[in-house]
Motif scaffolding. Structure first.
Motif, PDB file in Angstrom:
ATOM      1  N   THR A   1       0.831  -1.216   0.000  1.00  0.00           N
ATOM      2  CA  THR A   1       0.000   0.000   0.000  1.00  0.00           C
ATOM      3  C   THR A   1       0.859   1.257   0.000  1.00  0.00           C
ATOM      4  N   TYR A   2       2.048   1.167   0.612  1.00  0.00           N
ATOM      5  CA  TYR A   2       2.894   2.359   0.744  1.00  0.00           C
ATOM      6  C   TYR A   2       3.924   2.520  -0.382  1.00  0.00           C
ATOM      7  N   ILE A   3       4.128   1.470  -1.199  1.00  0.00           N
ATOM      8  CA  ILE A   3       5.085   1.602  -2.318  1.00  0.00           C
ATOM      9  C   ILE A   3       4.329   2.214  -3.500  1.00  0.00           C
ATOM     10  N   PRO A   4       4.767   3.374  -3.991  1.00  0.00           N
ATOM     11  CA  PRO A   4       3.958   4.076  -5.012  1.00  0.00           C
ATOM     12  C   PRO A   4       3.603   3.232  -6.220  1.00  0.00           C
ATOM     13  N   PHE A   5       4.527   2.392  -6.693  1.00  0.00           N
ATOM     14  CA  PHE A   5       4.264   1.666  -7.939  1.00  0.00           C
ATOM     15  C   PHE A   5       3.293   0.495  -7.750  1.00  0.00           C
ATOM     16  N   THR A   6       3.162  -0.002  -6.515  1.00  0.00           N
ATOM     17  CA  THR A   6       2.208  -1.088  -6.291  1.00  0.00           C
ATOM     18  C   THR A   6       0.940  -0.545  -5.632  1.00  0.00           C
ATOM     19  N   SER A   7       1.062   0.638  -5.045  1.00  0.00           N
ATOM     20  CA  SER A   7      -0.004   1.196  -4.222  1.00  0.00           C
ATOM     21  C   SER A   7      -1.391   1.228  -4.887  1.00  0.00           C
ATOM     22  N   PRO A   8      -1.547   1.767  -6.121  1.00  0.00           N
ATOM     23  CA  PRO A   8      -2.912   1.851  -6.665  1.00  0.00           C
ATOM     24  C   PRO A   8      -3.592   0.493  -6.772  1.00  0.00           C
ATOM     25  N   ALA A   9      -2.909  -0.484  -7.355  1.00  0.00           N
ATOM     26  CA  ALA A   9      -3.535  -1.793  -7.542  1.00  0.00           C
ATOM     27  C   ALA A   9      -3.757  -2.473  -6.199  1.00  0.00           C
ATOM     28  N   VAL A  10      -2.766  -2.379  -5.291  1.00  0.00           N
ATOM     29  CA  VAL A  10      -2.900  -3.026  -3.977  1.00  0.00           C
ATOM     30  C   VAL A  10      -4.061  -2.410  -3.200  1.00  0.00           C
ATOM     31  N   MET A  11      -4.163  -1.078  -3.240  1.00  0.00           N
ATOM     32  CA  MET A  11      -5.260  -0.431  -2.500  1.00  0.00           C
ATOM     33  C   MET A  11      -6.615  -0.872  -3.048  1.00  0.00           C
ATOM     34  N   ILE A  12      -6.723  -0.895  -4.377  1.00  0.00           N
ATOM     35  CA  ILE A  12      -8.011  -1.297  -4.974  1.00  0.00           C
ATOM     36  C   ILE A  12      -8.353  -2.734  -4.560  1.00  0.00           C
ATOM     37  N   MET A  13      -7.329  -3.593  -4.585  1.00  0.00           N
ATOM     38  CA  MET A  13      -7.575  -4.991  -4.196  1.00  0.00           C
ATOM     39  C   MET A  13      -8.011  -5.079  -2.741  1.00  0.00           C
ATOM     40  N   ARG A  14      -7.251  -4.401  -1.865  1.00  0.00           N
ATOM     41  CA  ARG A  14      -7.553  -4.481  -0.428  1.00  0.00           C
ATOM     42  C   ARG A  14      -8.926  -3.911  -0.111  1.00  0.00           C
ATOM     43  N   LEU A  15      -9.220  -2.748  -0.693  1.00  0.00           N
ATOM     44  CA  LEU A  15     -10.487  -2.090  -0.376  1.00  0.00           C
ATOM     45  C   LEU A  15     -11.675  -2.889  -0.905  1.00  0.00           C
ATOM     46  N   SER A  16     -11.407  -3.737  -1.911  1.00  0.00           N
ATOM     47  CA  SER A  16     -12.487  -4.577  -2.431  1.00  0.00           C
ATOM     48  C   SER A  16     -12.747  -5.746  -1.488  1.00  0.00           C
ATOM     49  N   LEU A  17     -11.734  -6.097  -0.709  1.00  0.00           N
ATOM     50  CA  LEU A  17     -11.877  -7.271   0.145  1.00  0.00           C
ATOM     51  C   LEU A  17     -12.257  -6.921   1.589  1.00  0.00           C
ATOM     52  N   LEU A  18     -11.824  -5.736   2.009  1.00  0.00           N
ATOM     53  CA  LEU A  18     -11.989  -5.393   3.426  1.00  0.00           C
ATOM     54  C   LEU A  18     -13.383  -4.870   3.751  1.00  0.00           C
ATOM     55  N   GLU A  19     -13.874  -5.313   4.883  1.00  0.00           N
ATOM     56  CA  GLU A  19     -15.162  -4.855   5.381  1.00  0.00           C
ATOM     57  C   GLU A  19     -15.032  -3.425   5.909  1.00  0.00           C
ATOM     58  N   GLU A  20     -13.986  -3.257   6.753  1.00  0.00           N
ATOM     59  CA  GLU A  20     -13.720  -1.940   7.351  1.00  0.00           C
ATOM     60  C   GLU A  20     -12.528  -1.324   6.644  1.00  0.00           C
ATOM     61  N   TRP A  21     -12.663  -0.155   6.070  1.00  0.00           N
ATOM     62  CA  TRP A  21     -11.554   0.457   5.343  1.00  0.00           C
ATOM     63  C   TRP A  21     -10.550   1.091   6.318  1.00  0.00           C
ATOM     64  N   PRO A  22      -9.241   0.803   6.139  1.00  0.00           N
ATOM     65  CA  PRO A  22      -8.226   1.399   7.020  1.00  0.00           C
ATOM     66  C   PRO A  22      -7.937   2.837   6.578  1.00  0.00           C
ATOM     67  N   TRP A  23      -8.718   3.781   7.071  1.00  0.00           N
ATOM     68  CA  TRP A  23      -8.668   5.149   6.555  1.00  0.00           C
ATOM     69  C   TRP A  23      -7.311   5.824   6.750  1.00  0.00           C
ATOM     70  N   VAL A  24      -6.657   5.521   7.869  1.00  0.00           N
ATOM     71  CA  VAL A  24      -5.339   6.141   8.115  1.00  0.00           C
ATOM     72  C   VAL A  24      -4.350   5.668   7.051  1.00  0.00           C
ATOM     73  N   GLU A  25      -4.352   4.359   6.823  1.00  0.00           N
ATOM     74  CA  GLU A  25      -3.453   3.810   5.796  1.00  0.00           C
ATOM     75  C   GLU A  25      -3.771   4.399   4.427  1.00  0.00           C
ATOM     76  N   ILE A  26      -5.071   4.515   4.122  1.00  0.00           N
ATOM     77  CA  ILE A  26      -5.479   5.076   2.820  1.00  0.00           C
ATOM     78  C   ILE A  26      -4.945   6.504   2.690  1.00  0.00           C
ATOM     79  N   GLY A  27      -5.104   7.264   3.770  1.00  0.00           N
ATOM     80  CA  GLY A  27      -4.658   8.670   3.759  1.00  0.00           C
ATOM     81  C   GLY A  27      -3.167   8.776   3.515  1.00  0.00           C
ATOM     82  N   ILE A  28      -2.377   7.967   4.270  1.00  0.00           N
ATOM     83  CA  ILE A  28      -0.910   8.022   4.114  1.00  0.00           C
ATOM     84  C   ILE A  28      -0.526   7.588   2.692  1.00  0.00           C
ATOM     85  N   ALA A  29      -1.147   6.474   2.245  1.00  0.00           N
ATOM     86  CA  ALA A  29      -0.803   5.947   0.925  1.00  0.00           C
ATOM     87  C   ALA A  29      -1.132   6.966  -0.166  1.00  0.00           C
TER      88      ALA A  29
END
Lengths: 311, 408
Positions: free
Chosen positions: B339-367
């Motif tokens: 989530t924090y590596i810029p080149f993997t971040s967009p795809a990883v975030m989309i994948m994670r947010l599709s799977l997670l019930e509760e979104w980790p907003w702090v992580e999303i903000g930092i990323a």
């Protein structure tokens, strides 16, 4: 005298530690063709690229008259670079209209002009073909049309004749003249001295980044275009140098070329030649722009001037 | 900006007219539909052709009343008939290559709980699983015969089940199946956008490199600035990517809606979460587009690019390595690092947010902050490289030259 369109003042530019332009200054006037001459590596393209804002000069000013200081009116300039090409797999008309659009020129008018120029250059009916289907010469004609499609006030042509056959050279020459007659200010760099001699109103010759000759074509001819005398026969070089009006002698085997002072009165000089010179063949010619160019390019004139200075 | 839009229009128009682009544009959804339907169609046609002929030997007469009603809800491709023949007689009466089963429901077998069935070579393997459906009604019958009351029978046959229920403020939390879909559908859509625009973004590399090769950039730069040209390319290929998504959806969406008609796909798609997912995809595009446009300006001959340039071309595919770890644990270490590596971040975030019930907003903000900063930095560097590189005709730029342009 015609109105000045562009003034280049004290242009200086260095790449790494090497200075490639030293105080180059000149004007380009409306309705005139100004030729920028010089051997390869003299700094012509660097000068042109600096005018176009593609390179930034280290020192000096480039002023487009009628514009604010430091502003390049790109839509009023037509530019044909030395290294040029066009999108290969796109229709010619699409390319021409794109370049016109980049210059904010009305599309309808651009289409009319494109068709008329294609016809003029013998490319009628080729507007829907792509560049890769055309010969190199035809491609160059399209590039030329692209540079003038928007009726530029200032046209900058970097080596416009390179790679053209004599017929196409004539077509280009006539078109460039026509544009100048209609008031376009034209700056062109070229190697073909005969063409420049026929077309240019003014010239500036640079060598190793320095301005060596400049002025109107008549001024330059008056100043530099003197005579040279070619003599076939076995003669002593030092003896030839003592003949009046001889500024320099070049000798190879039994052929001697005598470069003569520009104040020479030819008939009188011939009459007064020493009688003991061996002459099997004799020729007296005007020094052409081509020879001035060769002279400059090979540092001979400069060397001669230096010799005189320290003599 | 006006000049950038002119370039964008040009890049868009000339690619839209390009035959290979049109073919790939139309072929991709067609292939998707083909791959999605072909296996089902093939297996489906097999089912239609050959149902399993189940012959039931039912001396106690329990089949029609007690067992068959249980099967009516199950989607079984059986053709049942009650027979009186013995197994040997049954075998003799079979056709060659017939998919058939002989099920012996005699009293002894029922009381012992050991039921034998005979199959032919052509009986599908799936029958072994399907026949287990008979266990419940048969067991119930046994219990009934033992004299148990209806309640007692229910207590025995139902057994004990564990039902998980998570404590949550959300009212919808109870219906987890629906919730998962509600997340996955917008995620998949954003993923499609990211994939499409990054793929067309890779075309920017080709476009910049070709402009160098065809020596046309100096003519173009006599009308606009290098940054106009660069921005124009980025915008143009973005439009192209969006057109691609549009066409794909236009062709594939009716099919998807028809194929999965049980789910209200459109309802799940247009949710507020979609906006954030699309923003992530767009920032991801800007990052890769800037990278490719800068890189394209350093390469004239694609066949002789260095390892360095090849590695950068592979960067958009780097999140693929993380798919496994993310699917097994969307909040695991690999997922968080990605989530924090810029080149993997967009795809990883989309994948994670599709799977997670509760979104980790702090992580999303930092990323997102890291991502935006990276886009700014890469754009800046790409601008410097592009400005010089696009005019360097005749050779590929070396690593040393690129570093020099960046430092200048």
């Amino acid at each position: 005298m015609s109105e000045i369109a562009l003034t280049v003042q004290s242009l200086q530019k260095s790449f790494k530690d090497q200075q490639v332009l030293h105080d180059v200054s000149f004007n380009v006037r409306k309705g005139e063709i100004t030729a920028l001459l010089g051997p390869n590596g003299a700094g012509k393209s660097t000068t042109i690229r600096s005018i176009m804002g593609i390179l930034y000069p280290d020192h000096g000013t480039i002023k487009f008259h009628g514009e604010k200081e430091g502003q390049i009116p790109k839509h009023k300039i037509g530019y044909l670079p030395e290294e040029r090409g066009l999108y290969k797999n796109v229709k010619i008309m699409d390319i021409l209209l794109y370049f016109a659009e980049l210059k904010d020129y009305p599309q309808k008018k651009a289409k009319e002009r494109a068709l008329s120029y294609l016809k003029k250059f013998g490319l009628e009916g080729k507007d829907k073909v792509s560049i890769e289907e055309l010969s190199k010469g035809m491609g160059q004609k399209v590039q030329f049309i692209a540079s003038i499609i928007h009726e530029p006030e200032l046209l900058i042509l970097d080596e416009p004749f390179s790679g053209l056959d004599p017929v196409s050279q004539e077509v280009f020459k006539e078109e460039i003249r026509e544009l100048a007659r209609n008031g376009t200010a034209i700056l062109l760099s070229a190697h073909q001295m005969n063409l420049v001699e026929e077309m240019a109103d003014r010239l500036i010759m640079i060598h190793k980044g320095r301005e060596v000759i400049s002025g109107t074509m008549d001024e330059v001819k008056r100043e530099y275009a003197s005579f040279k005398c070619t003599i076939h026969g076995l003669n002593d070089e030092n003896k030839l140098k003592t003949i009046p009006y001889v500024t320099r002698v070049e000798q190879q085997d039994n052929v001697s070329v005598l470069f003569l002072d520009q104040n020479l009165k030819a008939a009188e000089w011939i009459r007064k030649l020493p009688s003991d010179i061996q002459i099997e063949e004799f020729r007296l010619d005007r020094i052409s722009l081509h020879e001035i160019f060769i002279d400059v390019a090979s540092d001979r004139t400069l060397a001669a001037e230096e010799e005189e200075k320290y003599a | 900006m006006r000049n950038s839009l002119k370039v964008a229009r040009w890049e868009f128009k000339r690619n839209v007219k390009n035959k290979s682009f049109i073919i790939s544009l139309l072929l991709t959804p067609v292939l998707f539909i083909l791959f999605a339907t072909l296996p089902t169609l093939l297996s489906g046609s097999g089912d239609d052709a050959e149902p399993v002929n189940v012959s039931v030997s039912d001396p106690s007469g329990i089949w029609a009343e007690q067992i068959e009603p249980y099967l009516s809800n199950a989607d079984l491709n059986w053709e049942t008939s009650v027979v009186t023949a013995s197994p040997d007689e049954w075998r003799d009466g079979l056709d060659e290559d017939e998919s058939a089963v002989y099920l012996a429901l005699d009293e002894a077998a029922l009381s012992e709980g050991q039921i034998t069935y005979y199959t032919t070579e052509d009986t599908p393997d799936s029958f072994a699983g399907e026949v287990q459906l008979l266990a419940a009604p048969l067991q119930q019958l046994n219990l009934q015969n033992a004299g148990l009351s209806a309640e007692q029978m229910a207590a025995v046959t139902n057994g004990i089940q564990f039902n998980a229920e998570e404590l949550s403020d959300s009212e919808q939390a109870a219906d987890t199946g629906v919730n998962e879909l509600a997340r996955i559908i917008p995620g998949a859509f954003a993923g499609l956008i990211l994939f499409s625009i990054v793929m067309t973004g890779m075309m920017i590399f080709q476009s910049a490199s070709q402009e160098k090769k065809e020596k046309v950039s100096e003519i173009v730069l006599s009308s606009l600035t290098p940054s106009d040209l660069m921005q124009g390319k980025i915008i143009g290929y973005f439009w192209l990517g969006m057109l691609q998504v549009g066409v794909w959806l236009l062709i594939a969406l009716p099919f998807v809606i028809w194929r999965f008609n049980d789910f209200p796909i459109m309802e799940y798609l247009f949710v507020p979460e979609l906006a954030l997912l699309i923003v992530i995809a767009l920032i991801g595009y800007l990052l890769f587009a800037a990278l490719f446009v800068g890189l394209g300006a350093t390469v004239e001959d694609i066949s002789s690019t260095s390892n360095f340039q090849g590695m950068i071309m592979m960067l958009p595919f780097s999140p693929l390595i993380l798919i496994g770890p993310i699917l097994s644990d969307p909040n695991g270490l690999a997922a968080q690092v990605g989530t924090y590596i810029p080149f993997t971040s967009p795809a990883v975030m989309i994948m994670r947010l599709s799977l997670l019930e509760e979104w980790p907003w702090v992580e999303i903000g930092i990323a997102l902050a890291i991502l935006v900063l990276s886009v700014w930095l890469v754009m800046k560097l790409a601008g410097k490289i592009f400005e010089v590189g696009i005019l360097l005709y005749g050779k590929n730029a070396s690593m040393g030259e690129i570093m020099k342009w960046v430092r200048s």
